[in-house]
Design a protein around this motif. Structure first.
Motif, PDB file in Angstrom:
ATOM      1  N   LEU A  77      44.879 -20.223-129.033  1.00  0.00           N
ATOM      2  CA  LEU A  77      44.287 -18.951-128.634  1.00  0.00           C
ATOM      3  C   LEU A  77      44.819 -17.822-129.514  1.00  0.00           C
ATOM      4  CD1 LEU A  77      42.610 -17.183-126.736  1.00  0.00           C
ATOM      5  CD2 LEU A  77      44.571 -17.150-125.172  1.00  0.00           C
ATOM      6  N   PRO A  78      43.963 -17.237-130.344  1.00  0.00           N
ATOM      7  CA  PRO A  78      44.396 -16.095-131.164  1.00  0.00           C
ATOM      8  C   PRO A  78      44.415 -14.825-130.315  1.00  0.00           C
ATOM      9  CG  PRO A  78      42.108 -16.623-131.633  1.00  0.00           C
ATOM     10  CD  PRO A  78      42.591 -17.627-130.627  1.00  0.00           C
ATOM     11  N   ARG A  79      45.571 -14.514-129.768  1.00  0.00           N
ATOM     12  CA  ARG A  79      45.651 -13.440-128.773  1.00  0.00           C
ATOM     13  C   ARG A  79      45.329 -12.060-129.337  1.00  0.00           C
ATOM     14  NH1 ARG A  79      52.027 -13.039-128.547  1.00  0.00           N
ATOM     15  NH2 ARG A  79      52.156 -11.373-130.069  1.00  0.00           N
ATOM     16  N   ASP A  80      45.373 -11.892-130.681  1.00  0.00           N
ATOM     17  CA  ASP A  80      45.087 -10.587-131.281  1.00  0.00           C
ATOM     18  C   ASP A  80      43.658 -10.484-131.808  1.00  0.00           C
ATOM     19  OD1 ASP A  80      47.736  -9.973-130.726  1.00  0.00           O
ATOM     20  OD2 ASP A  80      48.423 -10.538-132.726  1.00  0.00           O
ATOM     21  N   ASN A  81      42.782 -11.366-131.355  1.00  0.00           N
ATOM     22  CA  ASN A  81      41.397 -11.364-131.814  1.00  0.00           C
ATOM     23  C   ASN A  81      40.613 -10.303-131.038  1.00  0.00           C
ATOM     24  OD1 ASN A  81      38.612 -11.944-132.208  1.00  0.00           O
ATOM     25  ND2 ASN A  81      39.131 -14.039-132.790  1.00  0.00           N
ATOM     26  N   PRO A  82      40.135  -9.251-131.729  1.00  0.00           N
ATOM     27  CA  PRO A  82      39.423  -8.185-131.019  1.00  0.00           C
ATOM     28  C   PRO A  82      38.071  -8.621-130.448  1.00  0.00           C
ATOM     29  CG  PRO A  82      39.296  -7.838-133.393  1.00  0.00           C
ATOM     30  CD  PRO A  82      40.226  -9.001-133.167  1.00  0.00           C
ATOM     31  N   ALA A  83      37.547  -9.751-130.881  1.00  0.00           N
ATOM     32  CA  ALA A  83      36.254 -10.227-130.385  1.00  0.00           C
ATOM     33  C   ALA A  83      36.372 -10.984-129.068  1.00  0.00           C
ATOM     34  CB  ALA A  83      35.595 -11.126-131.442  1.00  0.00           C
ATOM     35  N   LEU A  84      37.606 -11.288-128.664  1.00  0.00           N
ATOM     36  CA  LEU A  84      37.816 -12.055-127.442  1.00  0.00           C
ATOM     37  C   LEU A  84      38.327 -11.155-126.327  1.00  0.00           C
ATOM     38  CD1 LEU A  84      39.635 -15.228-128.843  1.00  0.00           C
ATOM     39  CD2 LEU A  84      37.177 -14.879-128.464  1.00  0.00           C
ATOM     40  N   SER A  85      37.876 -11.442-125.130  1.00  0.00           N
ATOM     41  CA  SER A  85      38.437 -10.826-123.935  1.00  0.00           C
ATOM     42  C   SER A  85      39.300 -11.905-123.276  1.00  0.00           C
ATOM     43  CB  SER A  85      37.321 -10.377-123.002  1.00  0.00           C
ATOM     44  OG  SER A  85      37.862  -9.923-121.784  1.00  0.00           O
ATOM     45  N   ILE A  86      40.590 -11.613-123.111  1.00  0.00           N
ATOM     46  CA  ILE A  86      41.533 -12.596-122.578  1.00  0.00           C
ATOM     47  C   ILE A  86      42.121 -12.048-121.288  1.00  0.00           C
ATOM     48  CG2 ILE A  86      43.650 -13.890-123.033  1.00  0.00           C
ATOM     49  CD1 ILE A  86      43.022 -13.417-126.078  1.00  0.00           C
ATOM     50  N   ALA A  87      42.059 -12.852-120.232  1.00  0.00           N
ATOM     51  CA  ALA A  87      42.603 -12.439-118.941  1.00  0.00           C
ATOM     52  C   ALA A  87      43.593 -13.481-118.439  1.00  0.00           C
ATOM     53  CB  ALA A  87      41.481 -12.255-117.923  1.00  0.00           C
ATOM     54  N   ASP A  88      44.649 -12.985-117.829  1.00  0.00           N
ATOM     55  CA  ASP A  88      45.663 -13.845-117.208  1.00  0.00           C
ATOM     56  C   ASP A  88      45.255 -14.049-115.751  1.00  0.00           C
ATOM     57  OD1 ASP A  88      47.902 -14.949-115.969  1.00  0.00           O
ATOM     58  OD2 ASP A  88      49.313 -13.707-117.081  1.00  0.00           O
ATOM     59  N   LEU A  89      44.952 -15.305-115.388  1.00  0.00           N
ATOM     60  CA  LEU A  89      44.545 -15.619-114.019  1.00  0.00           C
ATOM     61  C   LEU A  89      45.674 -16.281-113.237  1.00  0.00           C
ATOM     62  CD1 LEU A  89      40.968 -17.061-114.732  1.00  0.00           C
ATOM     63  CD2 LEU A  89      41.625 -14.696-114.245  1.00  0.00           C
ATOM     64  N   GLY A  90      46.903 -16.021-113.631  1.00  0.00           N
ATOM     65  CA  GLY A  90      48.041 -16.640-112.959  1.00  0.00           C
ATOM     66  C   GLY A  90      48.389 -17.954-113.612  1.00  0.00           C
ATOM     67  N   ASP A  91      47.805 -19.041-113.127  1.00  0.00           N
ATOM     68  CA  ASP A  91      48.094 -20.356-113.697  1.00  0.00           C
ATOM     69  C   ASP A  91      47.081 -20.770-114.762  1.00  0.00           C
ATOM     70  OD1 ASP A  91      45.936 -20.708-112.037  1.00  0.00           O
ATOM     71  OD2 ASP A  91      46.664 -22.565-111.135  1.00  0.00           O
ATOM     72  N   ALA A  92      46.146 -19.864-115.086  1.00  0.00           N
ATOM     73  CA  ALA A  92      45.110 -20.167-116.076  1.00  0.00           C
ATOM     74  C   ALA A  92      44.867 -18.955-116.967  1.00  0.00           C
ATOM     75  CB  ALA A  92      43.820 -20.573-115.375  1.00  0.00           C
ATOM     76  N   SER A  93      44.246 -19.225-118.109  1.00  0.00           N
ATOM     77  CA  SER A  93      43.807 -18.165-119.008  1.00  0.00           C
ATOM     78  C   SER A  93      42.285 -18.177-119.056  1.00  0.00           C
ATOM     79  CB  SER A  93      44.344 -18.402-120.429  1.00  0.00           C
ATOM     80  OG  SER A  93      45.739 -18.299-120.466  1.00  0.00           O
ATOM     81  N   GLU A  94      41.706 -16.985-118.998  1.00  0.00           N
ATOM     82  CA  GLU A  94      40.263 -16.851-119.140  1.00  0.00           C
ATOM     83  C   GLU A  94      39.992 -16.235-120.505  1.00  0.00           C
ATOM     84  OE1 GLU A  94      36.804 -15.094-116.394  1.00  0.00           O
ATOM     85  OE2 GLU A  94      38.129 -13.558-117.259  1.00  0.00           O
ATOM     86  N   ILE A  95      39.136 -16.904-121.284  1.00  0.00           N
ATOM     87  CA  ILE A  95      38.776 -16.426-122.609  1.00  0.00           C
ATOM     88  C   ILE A  95      37.266 -16.224-122.611  1.00  0.00           C
ATOM     89  CG2 ILE A  95      38.796 -16.928-125.083  1.00  0.00           C
ATOM     90  CD1 ILE A  95      41.038 -19.037-123.066  1.00  0.00           C
ATOM     91  N   VAL A  96      36.841 -15.010-122.978  1.00  0.00           N
ATOM     92  CA  VAL A  96      35.413 -14.694-122.987  1.00  0.00           C
ATOM     93  C   VAL A  96      35.018 -14.218-124.377  1.00  0.00           C
ATOM     94  CG1 VAL A  96      33.601 -13.233-121.998  1.00  0.00           C
ATOM     95  CG2 VAL A  96      35.448 -14.088-120.534  1.00  0.00           C
ATOM     96  N   PHE A  97      33.944 -14.799-124.872  1.00  0.00           N
ATOM     97  CA  PHE A  97      33.297 -14.334-126.101  1.00  0.00           C
ATOM     98  C   PHE A  97      31.810 -14.262-125.810  1.00  0.00           C
ATOM     99  CE2 PHE A  97      30.853 -14.921-129.921  1.00  0.00           C
ATOM    100  CZ  PHE A  97      31.426 -13.994-130.774  1.00  0.00           C
ATOM    101  N   GLY A  98      31.271 -13.056-125.807  1.00  0.00           N
ATOM    102  CA  GLY A  98      29.848 -12.893-125.501  1.00  0.00           C
ATOM    103  C   GLY A  98      29.523 -13.486-124.140  1.00  0.00           C
ATOM    104  N   ASP A  99      28.569 -14.410-124.088  1.00  0.00           N
ATOM    105  CA  ASP A  99      28.193 -15.019-122.816  1.00  0.00           C
ATOM    106  C   ASP A  99      28.943 -16.332-122.552  1.00  0.00           C
ATOM    107  OD1 ASP A  99      26.967 -16.596-124.714  1.00  0.00           O
ATOM    108  OD2 ASP A  99      24.978 -16.542-123.786  1.00  0.00           O
TER     109      ASP A  99
END
Length: 162
Positions: A74-96
């Motif tokens: 996971l490239p955490r500094d990627n401006p095209a990605l929305s990254i959320a911390d869900l506690g025990d999981a990571s949510e990664i969003v790109f477009g749809d």
């Protein structure tokens, strides 16, 4: 004055990982590679007449490969990605597209894209830090190649203080 270089590659310097790179407003599909690593270190000969012990270099590089092995990169500094911390999981969003992955399966990297070149840069920086902490002042540069498949690699070279 001669230039000296040591090289370690492949064999134990491998990792399998999933990723997708972003480019020009688009993104690759989620996929994976069986990556191979090639590490070249240049420098002056030490008092023991070597640039760096092969065993030490292989151990450092193999430990970094293990950090990435069987993980989603996971490239955490990627401006095209929305990254959320869900506690025990990571949510990664790109477009749809939305991916939810257990944190234990995700390796967050301080890079802006998970290209072979940026992965090579990450390896260079981590190895350079390890050399610095071990006072390897004879080393002048490090080059790392991250091979996604035979004959296809991204490289980064970093000058060192030596």
């Amino acid at each position: 004055m001669p230039t000296y270089k040591v090289v370690v590659q492949r064999n134990t310097l491998r990792f399998a990982a999933a990723h997708f790179a972003t480019f020009s407003g688009d993104a690759e599909p989620l996929h994976g590679h069986n990556y191979d690593l090639i590490v070249e270190v240049e420098g002056r000969l030490s008092a023991d007449s070597w640039v760096l012990d092969f065993g030490e270099l292989k151990a450092l590089a193999a430990a970094l490969c293990r950090e990435l092995d069987h993980r989603f990169l996971l490239p955490r500094d990627n401006p095209a990605l929305s990254i959320a911390d869900l506690g025990d999981a990571s949510e990664i969003v790109f477009g749809d597209r939305r991916y939810v992955m257990p944190k234990s399966d995700v390796c967050e990297l301080p890079i802006d894209n998970s290209t072979a070149e940026r992965l090579a840069e990450w390896f260079c920086q981590r190895l350079a830090a390890a050399f610095s902490s071990r006072s390897r002042s004879n080393l002048t540069s490090i080059s790392v190649g991250v091979e996604e498949m035979p004959g296809q690699a991204g490289w980064c070279t970093l000058a060192l203080g030596g």
